[in-house]
Design an enzyme around this catalytic site. Structure first.
Site, short mmCIF file in Angstrom:
data_model
loop_
_atom_site.label_atom_id
_atom_site.label_comp_id
_atom_site.label_asym_id
_atom_site.label_seq_id
_atom_site.Cartn_x
_atom_site.Cartn_y
_atom_site.Cartn_z
N GLU A 134 1.05 -1.24 -0.07
CA GLU A 134 0.03 0.04 0.01
C GLU A 134 1.02 1.11 -0.14
O GLU A 134 0.56 2.18 -1.04
CB GLU A 134 -0.91 -0.05 1.20
CG GLU A 134 -1.89 -1.04 1.30
CD GLU A 134 -2.77 -1.39 -0.11
OE1 GLU A 134 -2.97 -0.29 -1.00
OE2 GLU A 134 -3.25 -2.53 -0.54
N HIS A 143 0.34 -2.08 -9.89
CA HIS A 143 0.72 -3.54 -9.61
C HIS A 143 1.68 -4.03 -10.68
O HIS A 143 1.71 -3.45 -11.63
CB HIS A 143 -0.94 -4.26 -9.81
CG HIS A 143 -1.74 -3.88 -8.80
ND1 HIS A 143 -3.15 -3.87 -8.77
CD2 HIS A 143 -1.50 -3.82 -7.44
CE1 HIS A 143 -3.50 -3.84 -7.70
NE2 HIS A 143 -2.51 -3.56 -6.53
N CYS A 144 2.49 -4.90 -9.95
CA CYS A 144 3.36 -5.48 -10.72
C CYS A 144 3.17 -6.90 -11.30
O CYS A 144 2.58 -7.67 -10.78
CB CYS A 144 4.61 -5.77 -9.95
SG CYS A 144 6.36 -6.23 -10.44
N CYS A 171 10.45 -2.09 -9.38
CA CYS A 171 9.68 -1.10 -8.44
C CYS A 171 10.40 -0.48 -7.50
O CYS A 171 10.27 0.52 -7.26
CB CYS A 171 8.66 -2.29 -8.08
SG CYS A 171 7.45 -2.92 -8.90
ZN LIG Z 1 -2.53 -2.91 -4.94
ZN LIG Z 2 7.57 -5.28 -9.22
#
Ligand SMILES: [Zn+2]
Ligand SMILES: [Zn+2]
Length: 183
Positions: A134, A143-144, A171
């Site tokens: 979050e 989202h990944c 990320c």
């Molecule tokens: Zn999420």
């Molecule tokens: Zn990621």
């Protein structure tokens, strides 16, 4: 980046501490405080028909807390009630993307809720993963697609357990840039 962890209702101190310690290890350049004041769970958030609490109503309260406490770049609310958004049966958390307010619920992370025997390490690790996730959203991370990355969407507790409590390289880089831009 300064993060405040805000208990929404009474929350076990060991979980808050575990999340705090884990967040410090995860994000670069982060200071993390557990806020002493407990914010009551907003009564308005309760949905009688669903017997659940509206995630968006609670997130609104956290957003308003964050706007009054500008020393925090982000405020992570931790609640121990079952939360939902209208489109879904339940959620583990919600956050402004990007923004300063995030929320996680411990309700469905408890081993007992999932028919497992009590295990506080598993419980704290799940809470940490959802917290990183979050807060990642508040930094603008989407989202990944990598299922091991903590920014992968959790549809169920199995997804949460499958992913690591770490950001993948891409990320992490995006988070580091966003944190750097906070100044
Ligand atoms: Zn999420
Ligand atoms: Zn990621």
């Amino acid at each position: 980046m300064k993060i405040g962890i805000l208990p929404v209702g009474e929350i076990a101190p060991d979980v808050l501490l575990g999340v705090q310690q884990g967040l410090v290890k995860t994000f670069p350049d982060i200071a993390c405080t557990i806020i002493k004041r407990v914010m009551p769970v907003p009564k308005l958030a309760f949905d009688k028909k669903r017997n659940q609490y509206s995630s968006s109503v609670i997130l609104n309260e956290i957003r308003s807390y964050a706007s009054k406490h500008e020393k925090f770049h982000g405020v992570l609310g931790v609640v121990d009630v079952d939360i939902f958004v209208p489109e879904l049966n339940y959620v583990f958390g919600q956050a402004d993307t990007p923004g300063r307010a995030a929320l996680i619920s411990l309700w469905r992370l408890k081993p007992k809720f999932n028919g497992e025997s009590a295990d506080s390490d598993v419980f704290v690790l799940r809470a940490l993963k959802e917290s990183i996730h979050e807060l990642g959203h508040t930094l603008g991370l989407p989202h990944c697609p990598r299922s091991f990355c903590v920014m992968h969407f959790s549809n169920s507790i199995f997804d949460t357990d499958k992913k690591q409590s770490l950001l993948c390289d891409q990320c992490y880089l995006q988070a580091a840039l966003a944190i750097n831009n906070l100044g």
